[in-house]
Design an enzyme around this catalytic site. Structure first.
Site: not given
Ligand code: FEO
Length: 395
Positions: A23, A79, A83
């Site tokens: 992040h 999601h 990533d």
């Molecule tokens: Fe919320 Fe691993 O991404």
């Protein structure tokens, strides 16, 4: 390279041993991470999630060794964060019409990231997809940890593909929970929860109850980061219930910053006072300008109380204490007590500023705080010890 999870399910993700920050610079990942993607082969073939964008080429190249991409009937994206969806552009270039099953919110995030109008199929909780002997059941998992998150459950194999939930940033060549060091695994799982899921604890409890009430047997939890839970997989579900319930241990964490060691000496004298009054309580001290911020957050998560100290600087507090207090506020910890301290030379507003920040962050500030002028002398250090004793006794 790929790894068999069950007869029908193969791991086709990427283990990222090099990852140290995630992040941007928001989250430290000392033990690396992995981006877990899964290929299901039943009468239909399904790809669950992909990997982070920098590994898109490698991912598609490896996937081609595993399967002719044209044999993939469906893609499930649990999601939209990059990533997990980061290889979609590369993949969809090869199989542009393949339906992508995801939540309505994930359509928004995927379009927002990639600006492609792919063949999205929006799903809601309870929607199913027949893939042959098995069936996929979709379960929206809003705010675990994004509004677009979802779980996918596979019948027959009894696998919950939980995406970020129950994951850890933990690179391991061994894919399963029974193959790794339990203290490392649980530290990383807790750090992940503390730094990412704490604000959503209410949703965590509700979602776990909802999934349990669906009565789906769970033999394996396939996360999207770190190891897969196959040995007593419900252990991490039960841990999440514990962590979501205003978790705390018998610990006090002292977080401080210091310019000329005055506030550090105060911190140490306070710790000594706490220990002399209650030697069962675990006391830990962290200089926020030197220690990893996400590891400090993990210690705060475990604590029943925190003491925060900063010298007064320009009528305020230090950069590192300001930063950690901002993180603490965002995470919305509940049921924790606190107090402030700090050395000063002239105006001395530091303690007042920390008190306000702690109250804003939802902590119960149980003392007005303690200041010491200049570098604390013996009398001031004795006051620090007494402050520590008073603090621990009032918890
Ligand atoms: Fe919320 Fe691993 O991404």
């Amino acid at each position: 390279m790929s790894r068999k999870i069950t007869e029908k399910v193969t791991w086709v993700g990427k283990i990222d041993w090099e990852l140290k920050k995630f992040h941007g610079n928001e989250l430290s990942t000392h033990r690396g991470s992995s981006y877990n993607s899964y290929l299901i082969r039943d009468k239909k073939t399904v790809l669950i999630d992909t990997v982070w964008k920098p590994f898109a080429d490698e991912f598609v190249r490896n996937l081609k060794k595993e399967i002719d991409l044209n044999e993939i009937d469906y893609i499930v994206i649990n999601h939209g964060e990059i990533d997990h969806s980061g290889a979609l552009v590369e993949l969809m270039r090869e199989i542009p019409d393949t339906p992508i099953y995801c939540t309505a919110n994930a359509v928004k995030s995927l379009k927002g990231h990639y600006h492609h109008d792919w063949n999205f199929v929006e799903v809601k909780t309870g929607d199913t997809l027949d893939i042959g002997e098995s069936k996929l059941i979709f379960i929206e998992a809003r705010m675990l940890h994004w509004p677009d998150s979802m779980f996918t459950y596979m019948t027959g194999e009894n696998i919950l593909f939980s995406n970020d939930a129950f994951g850890q940033h933990y690179a391991s060549e061994q894919l399963f929970n029974d193959q790794v060091k339990q203290d490392e695994l649980y530290y990383e799982a807790m750090k992940y929860y503390a730094n990412i899921l704490t604000p959503f604890s209410g949703f965590v409890t509700k979602k776990i109850k909802e999934v349990m009430d669906m009565g789906l047997p769970i033999d394996i939890i396939c996360t999207s980061h770190g190891i897969i839970w196959r040995d007593n997989p419900l252990q991490i579900v039960n841990k999440y219930l514990e962590w979501a319930d205003n978790y705390q241990e018998n610990q006090i964490t002292i977080i401080y910053d210091t310019m000329w060691n005055g506030t550090r000496r105060m911190a140490e004298a306070i710790a000594e006072g706490i220990r002399s009054s209650d030697d069962a309580v675990v006391v830990k001290l962290y200089n926020a300008s030197k220690y990893d911020k996400n590891d400090i957050i993990t210690e705060v998560f475990k604590s029943k109380a925190v003491l925060v100290g900063s010298p007064t600087i320009n009528r305020g507090i230090s950069f590192s204490i300001s930063g950690i207090l901002e993180m603490i506020k965002g995470l919305g910890f509940k049921n924790k007590k606190a107090a402030a301290f700090g050395a000063y030379g002239w105006s001395g507003e530091g303690v007042k500023v920390i008190n306000e920040e702690l109250k804003d962050a939802g902590f119960e500030v149980i003392d007005d705080g303690l200041r010491a002028l200049w570098n604390p002398d013996e009398q001031a250090l004795q006051q620090c010890g007494e402050f520590g004793q008073r603090f621990v006794r009032s918890l």
